[in-house]
Write an enzyme that holds these catalytic residues in place. Sequence first.
Site, PDB file in Angstrom:
ATOM      1  N   GLU A 164      -9.895   2.079   4.378  1.00 31.26           N
ATOM      2  CA  GLU A 164      -9.618   3.324   3.641  1.00 31.26           C
ATOM      3  C   GLU A 164     -10.921   3.911   3.063  1.00 31.26           C
ATOM      4  O   GLU A 164     -11.169   5.117   3.160  1.00 31.26           O
ATOM      5  CB  GLU A 164      -8.618   2.979   2.537  1.00 31.26           C
TER       6      GLU A 164
ATOM      7  N   LYS B  71      -4.406  -6.740   3.251  1.00 32.93           N
ATOM      8  CA  LYS B  71      -4.364  -5.572   2.356  1.00 32.93           C
ATOM      9  C   LYS B  71      -5.786  -5.210   1.911  1.00 32.93           C
ATOM     10  O   LYS B  71      -6.149  -4.032   1.811  1.00 32.93           O
ATOM     11  CB  LYS B  71      -3.474  -5.874   1.141  1.00 32.93           C
TER      12      LYS B  71
ATOM     13  N   HIS C 202      -7.390  -3.444   4.710  1.00 35.35           N
ATOM     14  CA  HIS C 202      -6.799  -2.091   4.732  1.00 35.35           C
ATOM     15  C   HIS C 202      -7.545  -1.179   3.759  1.00 35.35           C
ATOM     16  O   HIS C 202      -7.941  -0.060   4.099  1.00 35.35           O
ATOM     17  CB  HIS C 202      -5.306  -2.179   4.368  1.00 35.35           C
ATOM     18  N   ASN C 203      -7.739  -1.666   2.552  1.00 37.44           N
ATOM     19  CA  ASN C 203      -8.427  -0.844   1.550  1.00 37.44           C
ATOM     20  C   ASN C 203      -9.877  -0.588   1.945  1.00 37.44           C
ATOM     21  O   ASN C 203     -10.408   0.495   1.702  1.00 37.44           O
ATOM     22  CB  ASN C 203      -8.370  -1.519   0.185  1.00 37.44           C
TER      23      ASN C 203
ATOM     24  N   SER D 198       0.831  -1.207   0.000  1.00 38.64           N
ATOM     25  CA  SER D 198       0.000   0.000   0.000  1.00 38.64           C
ATOM     26  C   SER D 198       0.858   1.246   0.000  1.00 38.64           C
ATOM     27  O   SER D 198       1.934   1.271   0.584  1.00 38.64           O
ATOM     28  CB  SER D 198      -0.913   0.031   1.226  1.00 38.64           C
TER      29      SER D 198
HETATM   30  P1  NAP Z   1      -0.891  -2.171 -14.270  1.00 36.70           P
HETATM   31  O1  NAP Z   1      -1.359  -1.051 -15.134  1.00 36.70           O
HETATM   32  O2  NAP Z   1      -1.845  -2.788 -13.320  1.00 36.70           O
HETATM   33  O3  NAP Z   1      -0.324  -3.334 -15.214  1.00 36.70           O
HETATM   34  C1  NAP Z   1       0.552  -3.058 -16.279  1.00 36.70           C
HETATM   35  C2  NAP Z   1       1.729  -4.008 -16.254  1.00 36.70           C
HETATM   36  O4  NAP Z   1       1.273  -5.360 -16.343  1.00 36.70           O
HETATM   37  C3  NAP Z   1       2.650  -3.799 -17.448  1.00 36.70           C
HETATM   38  O5  NAP Z   1       3.963  -3.982 -17.025  1.00 36.70           O
HETATM   39  C4  NAP Z   1       2.188  -4.885 -18.406  1.00 36.70           C
HETATM   40  O6  NAP Z   1       3.161  -5.240 -19.348  1.00 36.70           O
HETATM   41  C5  NAP Z   1       1.947  -5.994 -17.430  1.00 36.70           C
HETATM   42  N1  NAP Z   1       1.112  -7.060 -17.967  1.00 36.70           N
HETATM   43  C6  NAP Z   1      -0.240  -7.048 -18.137  1.00 36.70           C
HETATM   44  N2  NAP Z   1      -0.652  -8.229 -18.649  1.00 36.70           N
HETATM   45  C7  NAP Z   1       0.460  -8.999 -18.802  1.00 36.70           C
HETATM   46  C8  NAP Z   1       0.690 -10.309 -19.276  1.00 36.70           C
HETATM   47  N3  NAP Z   1      -0.327 -11.080 -19.713  1.00 36.70           N
HETATM   48  N4  NAP Z   1       1.953 -10.768 -19.303  1.00 36.70           N
HETATM   49  C9  NAP Z   1       2.966 -10.020 -18.875  1.00 36.70           C
HETATM   50  N5  NAP Z   1       2.816  -8.767 -18.403  1.00 36.70           N
HETATM   51  C10 NAP Z   1       1.579  -8.265 -18.370  1.00 36.70           C
HETATM   52  O7  NAP Z   1       0.449  -1.706 -13.500  1.00 36.70           O
HETATM   53  P2  NAP Z   1       0.610  -0.905 -12.118  1.00 36.70           P
HETATM   54  O8  NAP Z   1      -0.353   0.213 -11.996  1.00 36.70           O
HETATM   55  O9  NAP Z   1       2.068  -0.635 -12.029  1.00 36.70           O
HETATM   56  O10 NAP Z   1       0.199  -1.973 -11.011  1.00 36.70           O
HETATM   57  C11 NAP Z   1       0.867  -3.223 -10.876  1.00 36.70           C
HETATM   58  C12 NAP Z   1       0.152  -4.032  -9.815  1.00 36.70           C
HETATM   59  O11 NAP Z   1       0.236  -3.338  -8.581  1.00 36.70           O
HETATM   60  C13 NAP Z   1      -1.341  -4.238 -10.071  1.00 36.70           C
HETATM   61  O12 NAP Z   1      -1.727  -5.499  -9.614  1.00 36.70           O
HETATM   62  C14 NAP Z   1      -1.989  -3.172  -9.235  1.00 36.70           C
HETATM   63  O13 NAP Z   1      -3.303  -3.514  -8.876  1.00 36.70           O
HETATM   64  C15 NAP Z   1      -1.072  -3.142  -8.047  1.00 36.70           C
HETATM   65  N6  NAP Z   1      -1.086  -1.921  -7.262  1.00 36.70           N
HETATM   66  C16 NAP Z   1      -1.188  -0.726  -7.852  1.00 36.70           C
HETATM   67  C17 NAP Z   1      -1.185   0.423  -7.082  1.00 36.70           C
HETATM   68  C18 NAP Z   1      -1.256   1.765  -7.717  1.00 36.70           C
HETATM   69  O14 NAP Z   1      -1.350   2.749  -6.975  1.00 36.70           O
HETATM   70  N7  NAP Z   1      -1.179   1.854  -9.038  1.00 36.70           N
HETATM   71  C19 NAP Z   1      -1.057   0.340  -5.707  1.00 36.70           C
HETATM   72  C20 NAP Z   1      -0.918  -0.897  -5.132  1.00 36.70           C
HETATM   73  C21 NAP Z   1      -0.932  -2.030  -5.922  1.00 36.70           C
HETATM   74  P3  NAP Z   1       3.224  -4.463 -20.778  1.00 36.70           P
HETATM   75  O15 NAP Z   1       3.995  -3.203 -20.508  1.00 36.70           O
HETATM   76  O16 NAP Z   1       3.943  -5.402 -21.660  1.00 36.70           O
HETATM   77  O17 NAP Z   1       1.819  -4.199 -21.221  1.00 36.70           O
END
Ligand code: NAP
Length: 483
Positions: free
Chosen positions: A197, A190, A193-194, A136
């Site tokens: 939130e 987690k 937690h959300n 988080s």
């Molecule tokens: P995201 O937009 O959720 O995902 C994009 C990423 O996933 C890219 O690197 C993409 O690769 C990859 N991807 C998607 N499908 C794939 C597949 N079939 N094979 C391989 N790679 C694949 O990214 P994010 O916002 O950085 O979040 C990452 C994770 O952290 C998620 O689960 C999200 O829920 C979690 N999270 C996010 C936040 C936040 O504030 N954003 C906070 C906590 C947790 P390509 O570049 O090749 O498309």
Amino acid sequence: MTSTDHAAGSANIGVVGLAVMGSNLARNLASREGNTVAVFNRSPEKTDTLLEEHGDLGFVASKSIEDFVASLATPRTAIVMVQAGKGTDAVIDQLADLFEEGDIILDGGNANFQDTRRRERDLAEKGINFVGVGISGGEEGALKGPSIMPGGSAKAYETIGPILASIAAVAEGEPCVTHVGEDGAGHFVKMIHNGIEYADMQLIAESYDLLRRIGGHEPAQIADVFAEWNSGELESYLIEITAEVLRQVDAKTGGPLVDSILDQAGSKGTGVWTVQNAVGLGVPVSGIAEAVFARAVSSKPDQRAAVRATLQGRPEVQERTDSFEDDVRKALYASKVVAYAQGFDAIVAGAAEYDWDIDKSAIAKIWRGGCIIRAQFLNRIVDAYAKDAGITTLLEDDFFAAAIRDGEDAWRRIVATAALSGIPVPGFASALSYYDSLASERLPAALVQGQRDFFGAHTYQRVDGEGTFHTLWSGDRSEVTTD
Ligand code: NAP
């Protein structure tokens, strides 16, 4: 892109998925002494960008998953930070084909804890340790220090614990990470937690609405009120950013930005998951549920317009009293205590259902920094559970019982004033009703049991003795035992 040929087995940790979260987490890891970080992303552009902008951090980058795996020292440890759901399964499958017994895969995405339990079971068959890690703090937290909630085995935590501790936020001198419990416990906590939130944000939003509509203050003045509250018992990240949002002037209109934002709030999975799971576990998380529902109501413009069209006037807004602002503050605090108490109840119930040994005091500790609900108030929860981990509700702890007593009159005045004024306060009102339910000597549940027995022979128990009873409602209405 950097070649990895020279770097086989040189990285102690790897990150797969270099979108905003993964790249920030990789940078955080690489900036800590002792870490050499391998990185890989399905499409090479994100890897190129990371290397162009932060190549000085010494990443070991790969163009193929095979090279990425080869670049990891054994036991191999990789954090998956990709789109939750199918993306995560796809990456785990690729890694699992190449990883060996004893290697560790961490999923730092927002996975559903049931998926985490399934993945852990499947990978355990191959001898691969799978650890679902709740993270988080959004993108800034990932870069500078998030609150980290790892599940998985205690054995895997021996390896990953120090690495995670090196990148976690620090609160009161302690890293915001602890081994939450086995398999999906980290993602479960987690999720809760959300959920908390959601409740916290809704209660703050109701406070703003009251200060505006009954208090008669403009957003900038309310920002000052929140800023002042942030120096007391309500001190928290969410109160702090609320003041910032309310102070923001819209460049287009010159008015408060909040007035230019459409009043329809969305939600992603975790708040809904919290409520769904809590219902299944029989835990009343009414504060979280009301927050999820309040967003849903806000996002029904057609129904809102239809009801407004029927109106022939609205209740007169009540006069604000001299203590009004202070009353709102106290109502907010009391409602917040209830929301957290309910959230911890859900953790207790989840732990019992899935056989996790969760240290509640440790959970409150790791939420004190890095995460969205970080707050001064969590220190009191740490103390409450450290004093007695077996309390049946946080509301019985001396500190919180006194806090509720102190705010109770104000809380009742606020809920009543809001109702008389026609201002919705689902969070405040449901928290108060929950408290009053627990505080009541007798509840009308007795009548509900009578109704259930009438139409469904569901039976009931009596206050004056053991046993299970049924009244012959369609017969002579005598009572029989059913044991
Ligand atoms: P995201 O937009 O959720 O995902 C994009 C990423 O996933 C890219 O690197 C993409 O690769 C990859 N991807 C998607 N499908 C794939 C597949 N079939 N094979 C391989 N790679 C694949 O990214 P994010 O916002 O950085 O979040 C990452 C994770 O952290 C998620 O689960 C999200 O829920 C979690 N999270 C996010 C936040 C936040 O504030 N954003 C906070 C906590 C947790 P390509 O570049 O090749 O498309």
